[in-house]
Design a protein around this motif. Structure first.
Motif, short mmCIF file in Angstrom:
data_model
loop_
_atom_site.label_atom_id
_atom_site.label_comp_id
_atom_site.label_asym_id
_atom_site.label_seq_id
_atom_site.Cartn_x
_atom_site.Cartn_y
_atom_site.Cartn_z
N GLY A 77 0.80 -1.22 0.00
CA GLY A 77 0.00 0.00 0.00
C GLY A 77 0.83 1.26 0.00
N THR A 78 1.91 1.30 0.77
CA THR A 78 2.74 2.50 0.85
C THR A 78 3.46 2.77 -0.46
OG1 THR A 78 3.08 2.12 3.21
CG2 THR A 78 4.59 3.65 2.12
N LEU A 79 4.01 1.73 -1.06
CA LEU A 79 4.68 1.87 -2.35
C LEU A 79 3.69 2.01 -3.49
CD1 LEU A 79 7.52 -0.79 -1.98
CD2 LEU A 79 7.73 1.69 -1.79
N GLY A 80 2.46 1.54 -3.28
CA GLY A 80 1.43 1.66 -4.31
C GLY A 80 1.63 0.74 -5.49
N ILE A 81 2.07 -0.51 -5.21
CA ILE A 81 2.35 -1.45 -6.30
C ILE A 81 1.74 -2.81 -6.01
CG2 ILE A 81 4.52 -0.34 -6.95
CD1 ILE A 81 5.94 -2.61 -5.37
N ARG B 162 -5.83 4.32 -4.97
CA ARG B 162 -5.94 4.71 -3.57
C ARG B 162 -6.96 3.84 -2.85
NH1 ARG B 162 -5.99 11.39 -3.60
NH2 ARG B 162 -3.84 11.67 -4.40
N GLU B 163 -8.02 3.49 -3.58
CA GLU B 163 -9.05 2.65 -2.98
C GLU B 163 -8.49 1.27 -2.66
OE1 GLU B 163 -10.68 6.04 -4.86
OE2 GLU B 163 -9.43 4.44 -5.76
N GLU B 164 -7.70 0.73 -3.57
CA GLU B 164 -7.08 -0.58 -3.33
C GLU B 164 -6.13 -0.51 -2.13
OE1 GLU B 164 -6.47 -3.08 -7.35
OE2 GLU B 164 -5.61 -1.06 -7.43
N ALA B 165 -5.33 0.54 -2.07
CA ALA B 165 -4.38 0.69 -0.97
C ALA B 165 -5.11 0.82 0.37
CB ALA B 165 -3.48 1.90 -1.20
N ALA B 166 -6.20 1.59 0.38
CA ALA B 166 -6.95 1.80 1.62
C ALA B 166 -7.62 0.53 2.10
CB ALA B 166 -7.98 2.90 1.42
N SER B 167 -7.93 -0.37 1.16
CA SER B 167 -8.64 -1.60 1.52
C SER B 167 -7.71 -2.67 2.09
CB SER B 167 -9.37 -2.18 0.30
OG SER B 167 -8.43 -2.66 -0.66
N LEU B 168 -6.40 -2.47 1.96
CA LEU B 168 -5.46 -3.47 2.45
C LEU B 168 -5.39 -3.42 3.96
CD1 LEU B 168 -2.51 -3.02 -0.08
CD2 LEU B 168 -4.15 -4.90 0.01
N LYS B 169 -5.63 -4.53 4.59
CA LYS B 169 -5.54 -4.63 6.04
C LYS B 169 -4.68 -5.84 6.39
CE LYS B 169 -10.03 -2.59 7.26
NZ LYS B 169 -10.65 -2.35 5.98
N PRO B 170 -3.90 -5.74 7.47
CA PRO B 170 -3.07 -6.88 7.87
C PRO B 170 -3.92 -8.03 8.38
CG PRO B 170 -2.98 -5.17 9.54
CD PRO B 170 -3.75 -4.59 8.39
N LEU B 171 -3.41 -9.21 8.23
CA LEU B 171 -4.07 -10.39 8.78
C LEU B 171 -3.70 -10.54 10.25
CD1 LEU B 171 -3.50 -12.98 5.89
CD2 LEU B 171 -5.53 -11.58 6.34
N ARG B 172 -4.63 -11.07 11.02
CA ARG B 172 -4.40 -11.26 12.45
C ARG B 172 -4.96 -12.60 12.90
NH1 ARG B 172 -2.46 -6.73 14.84
NH2 ARG B 172 -2.65 -4.78 13.65
#
Length: 521
Positions: A335-339, A459-469
């Motif tokens: 998400g930070t790198l956007g790739i 941006r929408e794809e990046a915002a939707s990324l959440k870590p697994l827990r």
């Protein structure tokens, strides 16, 4: 893979949580961080690794012992201990190569509670321990001289109860008790000296290599002896602390199953690495059971500490941390790198701090990383600037990858062929290196998948990324094995992973009202 990426930069912000524990005799196994060429990784780059215990132990027991509200500081207690000074020198490197420290108050208290129970029955109450939870999905635990103990969050996620974690820590504490660190360091120093003599005296290169191989085998045998001694001491400590002494053998079996699960080729023989510093799993499982029998038949002695263990790891970060991007099946996203990009079917992605590695059938390997693009020169000139060994200059070509400026080239070295693809995006140059055995037709097809799938994410794809827990859930009346496994995320083999992290054998199903772990956002 961390962002922003800089060449040769493995640094990271490092903080420490110190616990004052009482237990085992001074000394420990000294495990240096070393640069090694891994199997297949040799094809595409250099990786940081640590030759530590490969998390094949478990832990147990619950007690009222917890971290002190005013802990004594290890640095102060051990300031005159040369072993502790040795561990202190290596500590920053360990932390940096394993992605930093993992901080979560309830998880840290869990590990401190387990360590406190073990050290309370130790032979050396003067020994202090500094216990670090490493922010790594790897399954690992190890010790440094002076009482520096490490366990990864990946190991905590795989364990099913406190007794299994206690087995890991008691094993590592046993290395401290037995002074293995100092003994191994002396042996390694002697072998290094012997190797230099061999290289200088023997004219035959083959004879020199054979002598060095024999030296490595002697070291490996010595290390195996140490591991078995630590097994004995660890299981005994486990039982004396009130934990289930059979936890060690259970977790060894879980480790073997997890190794097979994560292997690209599950049926391959993992025992071919005869220079491994660890005994084979079947031998250790049987010996661990034999040591545990001194406390009675299985199931008749000790506590597993499952309830407070599950409470301590509920919400534990699983897999990749947000700073290093995410692996979702055959896709890597950051998400930070956007790739994002895909690897071919049948490949296994390993997201390390310094790079993303992937291995596939036929000894095909991929390395992906990035460097700062300060000079903003042409990418064809960048490829030929000297960082690629075996480059074939005539193959350098400018290219476009999904609208982004790029360049490609081929290289050849020893028994391997390489494809190099570099892509400019903003102030970064991203690099794909694909390696195959010389003459393999898989080079072009593998590199094509990488190039075709690499793109910016929205941006929408990046915002939707959440870590697994790790999430702990209670089994309801309408829950089935399939429905529980169906809630798992981050893997295409949901049922297999669900069974693994909950230690469920074939035919076993969770009972209504019991608590199980699932991996989700």
């Amino acid at each position: 893979m961390r962002a922003p990426i800089r060449e040769r930069d493995n640094s990271g912000k490092m903080k420490a949580v110190t616990y004052r524990s009482r237990g085992s005799a001074a000394g420990a196994r000294h495990e240096d961080t070393v640069r090694v060429f891994g199997r297949r990784m040799v094809l595409v780059g250099l990786g940081l690794s640590l030759a530590g215990c490969q998390s094949i132990f478990d832990q147990s027991y619950q007690s009222s012992i917890g971290p002190s509200s005013s802990p004594q500081i290890v640095e102060e207690v051990q300031k005159d201990d040369p072993r502790a000074q040795m561990g202190a020198r290596e500590h920053p490197r360990i932390v940096a190569s394993y992605g930093g420290e993992y901080h979560d108050e309830k998880t840290e208290k869990l590990v401190a509670r387990i360590a406190g129970a073990l050290t309370a029955v130790s032979e050396n109450p003067a020994q202090s321990y500094r216990i670090t939870i490493l922010n790594s999905p790897a399954i690992n635990a190890f010790a440094l001289p002076g009482g520096y103990l490490y366990v990864t969050r990946g190991l905590l996620a795989l364990a099913t109860d406190a007794s299994e974690v206690a087995a890991v820590l008691s094993h590592e504490m046993a290395h401290v008790t037995a002074n293995h660190g100092i003994e191994r360091q002396r042996r390694e120093e002697a072998e290094v000296l012997a190797s230099r003599v061999v290289a200088e005296v023997l004219s035959s290169d083959l004879a020199g290599k054979q002598a060095l191989a024999r030296g490595k085998l002697r070291l490996a045998a010595f290390s195996r002896q140490q591991e078995l001694q630590a097994d004995l001491i660890g299981v005994r400590t486990l039982g004396e602390a009130g934990y289930d002494p059979y936890a060690a053998s259970r977790f060894l079996e879980t480790m073997a199953a997890y190794s097979k699960f994560t292997s690209v080729e599950p049926d391959s023989d993992q025992s071919l690495d005869f220079l491994s510093s660890h005994p084979n799993a079947p031998q250790r499982v049987e010996l661990a059971r034999r040591h545990a029998r001194q406390f009675g038949p299985e199931g008749t002695y000790g506590d597993t500490g499952r309830d407070y263990f599950l409470a301590g790891i509920d919400g534990l970060l699983y897999g990749d941390s947000p700073q290093e991007g995410y692996v979702r099946g055959h896709t890597f996203l950051h998400g930070t790198l956007g790739i994002r990009f895909d690897v071919p079917d049948g490949f296994q992605i390993d997201n390390k701090v310094e790079a993303v590695l992937a291995t596939g059938p036929g000894d095909v390997a991929i390395r992906f990383d990035g460097v700062s693009d300060a000079k903003r020169g042409s990418l064809t000139n960048y490829i030929s600037s000297g960082w690629v060994t075996g480059l074939i200059p005539d193959t350098i070509r400018p290219a476009k990858v999904n609208g982004l400026e790029a360049a490609t080239a081929r290289a050849s070295a020893d028994r391997w062929d390489f494809d190099i693809t570099v892509i400019r995006m903003g102030s970064q140059i991203f690099r794909f290196l694909t390696a195959v055995p010389k003459g393999s037709p898989a080079l072009e097809s593998t590199a094509d998948v990488l190039r075709a799938s690499f793109r910016r994410i929205t941006r929408e794809e990046a915002a939707s990324l959440k870590p697994l827990r790790v999430r702990v859930v209670t089994v309801g009346r309408n829950d089935t094995l399939a429905s529980l496994a169906g809630r798992m995320m981050g893997t295409e083999r949901k049922l297999e992973l669900f069974r693994l992290i909950n230690a469920l054998n074939l035919g076993q199903v969770p009972t209504v009202g019991s608590r199980v772990k699932i991996i989700t956002e």
